[in-house]
Each structure stands twice: as structure tokens, then as C-alpha cells.
Enzyme design. Structure first.
Site, PDB file in Angstrom:
ATOM      1  N   SER A 201       3.974   6.741  -5.708  1.00 45.62           N
ATOM      2  CA  SER A 201       2.766   5.920  -5.707  1.00 45.62           C
ATOM      3  C   SER A 201       3.153   4.441  -5.585  1.00 45.62           C
ATOM      4  O   SER A 201       3.783   4.049  -4.608  1.00 45.62           O
ATOM      5  CB  SER A 201       1.956   6.212  -6.976  1.00 45.62           C
ATOM      6  OG  SER A 201       0.678   5.645  -6.925  1.00 45.62           O
ATOM      7  N   GLU A 322      -4.919  13.728  -2.132  1.00 44.69           N
ATOM      8  CA  GLU A 322      -4.617  12.589  -2.999  1.00 44.69           C
ATOM      9  C   GLU A 322      -5.861  12.081  -3.734  1.00 44.69           C
ATOM     10  O   GLU A 322      -5.834  11.777  -4.925  1.00 44.69           O
ATOM     11  CB  GLU A 322      -4.028  11.440  -2.155  1.00 44.69           C
ATOM     12  CG  GLU A 322      -2.748  11.762  -1.424  1.00 44.69           C
ATOM     13  CD  GLU A 322      -1.513  11.561  -2.272  1.00 44.69           C
ATOM     14  OE1 GLU A 322      -1.632  11.105  -3.431  1.00 44.69           O
ATOM     15  OE2 GLU A 322      -0.413  11.867  -1.776  1.00 44.69           O
ATOM     16  N   HIS A 416      -3.297  13.480  -6.233  1.00 41.74           N
ATOM     17  CA  HIS A 416      -2.241  12.478  -6.374  1.00 41.74           C
ATOM     18  C   HIS A 416      -1.437  12.748  -7.650  1.00 41.74           C
ATOM     19  O   HIS A 416      -2.001  12.949  -8.724  1.00 41.74           O
ATOM     20  CB  HIS A 416      -2.897  11.097  -6.456  1.00 41.74           C
ATOM     21  CG  HIS A 416      -1.929   9.950  -6.487  1.00 41.74           C
ATOM     22  ND1 HIS A 416      -1.226   9.542  -5.382  1.00 41.74           N
ATOM     23  CD2 HIS A 416      -1.571   9.118  -7.494  1.00 41.74           C
ATOM     24  CE1 HIS A 416      -0.477   8.496  -5.703  1.00 41.74           C
ATOM     25  NE2 HIS A 416      -0.658   8.227  -6.973  1.00 41.74           N
TER      26      HIS A 416
END
Length: 497
Positions: A201, A322, A416
């Protein structure tokens, strides 16, 4: 390992491992075949006169430093209630936040020079810590890898956009940590010439910025980028959060004013601003990498497409859904209507045929789910394909993956961060269970963790490298298979963020 590095390994009278680095001796802990050394400073505490300045060298210490506990975490606040159940926060008080942690096999042979993995945590540049249970490096170390995790400045302390402050100090912190690894890791049995970086990320976003620098090869030899944006924002846009924090605190947007402000007050205002926004297309103020200065001199994706970093092998990818971590728990995915999707599509200049392609492949999807898919393509999948294409044309070794296993927890699906428990082979960690439940397929963890280990050790994860055929390793409960150019009709003609 050199004779000097071999001499740096020792034990104290209790049997605890002791290592000597350039700043002093560190006493770690031993758990069977694993040694841990936690909270080692790689730079001086960024407080007082060092606030909002480039990282300074860590001071030496006398005697043995206790390396049995993680160092203090960067100032932050927990995630909001909707997301906090999936993304825990660890807060450890103190100023010495610029530290590294090392896991190394205790049974390594004398003179060993083992491959090294350096992990950079995510958290939207505002949250996160190396002390989270999911980031424990035990499984990597048990495969003969020296694992390092790092902490860096977050929020305004690390990414304020102020005219008289170096930009992207958090990225500069990471560069300092990686130079520490090159300099000191031999003392822990690591090979300073075989360093792989891995970021998730925001951690992948910052590593992308480092990959795009001319000196990237001085810092690491391979890179793993998981679910991270490849871009930075113009300083004016990236600075909106800083300007709004200054306005709310009624202070000038200057180094002197921000350095005089309490760090936790800056965090509180930043958190309140972020909680009051929420555009899925990123139009609201947020902490972001800012283009300009030594750490991010230009947009990283532009530099990479132009040829930067092509001498460094890269493994890169994302999850297939995500958006679900951000839109499902808050209910935003259910509130979006067909009108919401239509307005957002036009605002972002997304061709109608791309929405039709998504609908054709997902006939049962709601407007909110289609919107989430498009946003994920714009922020991640589209840039990943452009990046990989540019490298394949130049013969730069690149491997692309997509994580598709769908969690049964709270409609999170392949959200995610869902891949982390599998990559670290820690499906039992509390943070992994919170997102994936107690029954994540171990076969998938074996496949992903094994591929990551192979890349770190040998430079090849074991599937077909990127080429004009666009092979994507799809990780699902079956353990993985290759798809060629998946969903390309959803990516062609997508606007560039």
C-alpha cells in the site's frame, strides 16, 4: 560475511544473542532457531530541533542496548470504527521512532551471507507500525532470510508540504534505513549485496519513489510492490491537507509554526479532515507524496516508464477487489446509485464502454461495486500494466500477480490487504483472521509465501515473466495459475491519474 562481521556475533552470559553495529552493541532475544533484534535506531529521533528536517545519523550508545521490544511508533490515531476491526493500530509512546527490527536464523553458519528482505508497512502515509503481528518476519527467517522491518515518519511529520521543509521526509527516512541495512546487515548474517525491498500500500508507494531515483541501485537489488500507487501528486494538490491543518489550527503553513505545534494536535486535525472527506476518486484532501525535492523529484511512474529502475527486478501486483476494504465496511458501496456511477464516470472522463465491459463481466454487480472496480483500475491495475509494459519492452525482469481469493468475512472478498496473511504465511495472526477468517487456505499461503521466498533468494518467483502476452499470476484457492491479459478491455483507454 567478513571476519569483522563474524566477530560481531556473540552471546551474553544468559545466552541472549548480542550483535555489534557501528553505533554500539545490541542484545536481542532467542526463540529456538530464531534471533530477534528490535528497536534499533537507524537515525536520530526526529524531535526538537530535528523536527521537519532530513534524518540525522543515529547517536552511539554505551554498553548493550536492549533489543527485546519494538521502538516507539510514529504519532497516529486508530482507523475509524468501520475499518478499525480489520486494521488494528499499535501505539508505543516515545521519540525514538526511526528504528529497524531484524529477524535472523540463530543457527546460521559462521560466515553466512544470507539474502535480506526489508519490509515497509502501509497505512495511507498516516498510520501503521512494524510492530503489527501480521508483519512478524519469523517465517521468512525460517527460510534462511534475514528479515528487516522499518518505521518512518507519518502524516504531517513525514509528508507535510511546506515551502521551507524538505518534501517527503518519510521517503528520506526509508532511504536512510536502507543505507543502514547496506552498512550494518552483515553483522546479523545478511548479505548487503542481496537486499530485496517489499512494501504494501503506502509502503509500496514510497518504495516506488525510491525505485525511480538515480541512486536506487545503491539502496536495494530487487523490489516487491504490493497494492501501492505508482504516482505522486503535484505539490499544490498534495499540500491541500497541510494547508487545511494550518487553517484549522490557526497557524502559518511554515516550518516554524508546524514545529511549534504539538505532534498529536497535527494528527488530530489531519484525522478529522480525512474523516470528513471521502471521495472514491481521491478529490478530497489526503496525505500524499508530493512531487519536488530530492526524494521525489518527478512523478515516479513517469520516471519509471522513461527507464528508471530497469536494472532492478520487480515483482508487482494487487488484489482483485481492492476497493472493498474502504467502501464495504462504511456502506458506501451500497449507497452508490446508477446516478452516482454516471456522474463519477463523467467527472473522471472514463469512457462509457469501460463501464459496459465491467457490467458485462459482472452482471450482478451493483453500481457501487462497478464504481469501486473502475477506481481500482485507475489507481492500481492500469498503472501496473503500463509500468510492466514499459519494462518488458526494455527487457527488464518483471513479474505481475493478482490476488483473487475472496474472504467470507463481512463481504470483504479480495479486498485491499487481504494477501498479507498469505505472503507472510501467518494466517493465524489476529489481523489476518480479522480480515480473512480462521479458515484461510493454507495451500494458497504455501504458494504465495514460497513464490516470495524464491524471488528474494533467487530473483525469480517461479512463473512466467511479463511480456507482450501480459501473463498475470492469479492467486486463488487453487494456489495459482497464469491468466494472459486479464480484463484488458476494462483497462484500454482508462484515464491516467
Amino acid at each position: 560475511m567478513t571476519d569483522a562481521a563474524t566477530d560481531a556475533l556473540a552471546e551474553d552470559t544468559s545466552g541472549a544473542p548480542v550483535v555489534t553495529v557501528s553505533t554500539g552493541r545490541i542484545r536481542g532475544t532467542r526463540d529456538g532457531a530464531l534471533d530477534r533484534f528490535l528497536g534499533i535506531p537507524y537515525a536520530a529521533p526526529p524531535v526538537g530541533e530535528r523536527r521537519f528536517r532530513a534524518p540525522a545519523s543515529a547517536p552511539a550508545w554505551e554498553g548493550e542496548r536492549d533489543g527485546s521490544a519494538f521502538g516507539p511508533t510514529a504519532p497516529q490515531q486508530p482507523y475509524g470504527a468501520h475499518v478499525a476491526k480489520y486494521l488494528p493500530t499499535v501505539e508505543i509512546a516515545g521519540d525514538d521512532i526511526l528504528t529497524v527490527n531484524v529477524w535472523t536464523p540463530s543457527d546460521r553458519p559462521a560466515g553466512a551471507a544470507l539474502p535480506v528482505l526489508v519490509f515497509v508497512h502501509g497505512g495511507a502515509l498516516t498510520r501503521g507500525a512494524a510492530a503489527l503481528p501480521a508483519y512478524d518476519g519469523e517465517r521468512f527467517a525460517r527460510h534462511g532470510i534475514v528479515y528487516v522491518s522499518i518505521q518512518y515518519r507519518l502524516g504531517q511529520e513525514g509528508f507535510a508540504v511546506l515551502d521551507d521543509v524538505p518534501r517527503n521526509l518519510g521517503v528520506s527516512d526509508q532511504e536512510a534505513a536502507l543505507r543502514w541495512v547496506r552498512r550494518e546487515i552483515a553483522a546479523f548474517g545478511g548479505d548487503p549485496a542481496r537486499v530485496t525491498v517489499m512494501g504494501h500500500s503506502a509502503g509500496a508507494n514510497t518504495l516506488t519513489a525510491l525505485l525511480a531515483l538515480p541512486q536506487a541501485k545503491e539502496l536495494f537489488d530487487r523490489a516487491i510492490l504490493q497494492s501501492g500507487p505508482l504516482t505522486a501528486q503535484p505539490a499544490k494538490k498534495a499540500g491541500r491537507m497541510t494547508r487545511e491543518v494550518a487553517r484549522r489550527l490557526k497557524i502559518a503553513p511554515t516550518k516554524a509554526a508546524f514545529a511549534a505545534a504539538d505532534a498529536h494536535a497535527l494528527v488530530a486535525e489531519q484525522t478529522a479532515i480525512a474523516a470528513g472527506s471521502g471521495s472514491p476518486l481521491g478529490r478530497s484532501p489526503a496525505v500524499a507524496l508530493a512531487i519536488g525535492g530530492d526524494a521525489v523529484p518527478r512523478n515516479p511512474l513517469d520516471a519509471l516508464i522513461d527507464g528508471a529502475g530497469r536494472d532492478i527486478p520487480v515483482l508487482i501486483g494487487s488484489t482483485s477487489e481492492e476497493y472493498r476494504l474502504w467502501l464495504v465496511p462504511t456502506g458506501a458501496v451500497d449507497r452508490a446509485t446508477a446516478l452516482t456511477l454516471a456522474v463519477a464516470r463523467r467527472f473522471a472522463r472514463v469512457p462509457a464502454r469501460i463501464v459496459r465491459a465491467h457490467r458485462s463481466r459482472r452482471p450482478e454487480a451493483t453500481p457501487g461495486e462497478i464504481l469501486g472496480e473502475v477506481v481500482g483500475d485507475m489507481l492500481l491495475r492500469g498503472p501496473i500494466v503500463r509500468f510492466a509494459d514499459s519494462r518488458a519492452a526494455a527487457g527488464a525482469p518483471t513479474w505481475v500477480y493478482e490476488f483473487r481469493w475472496r474472504s467470507p468475512v463481512d463481504r470483504l472478498g479480495a479486498a485491499h490487504g487481504m494477501e498479507l496473511g498469505f505472503v507472510f504465511d501467518r494466517l493465524e495472526a489476529p489481523d489476518a483472521v480479522a480480515m480473512g477468517g480462521p479458515d484461510g487456505p493454507q495451500a494458497l499461503a504455501d504458494a504465495m509465501h514460497g513464490a516470495w521466498v524464491a524471488f528474494i533468494v533467487d530473483g525469480d518467483p517461479g512463473w512466467e515473466a511479463w511480456s507482450a502476452r501480459r501473463p498475470v499470476q492469479a492467486f486463488d484457492a487453487d494456489g495459482g495459475h497464469i491468466d494472459y491479459a486479464p480484463r484488458q478491455d476494462e483497462l484500454d483507454g482508462l484515464p491516467r491519474t
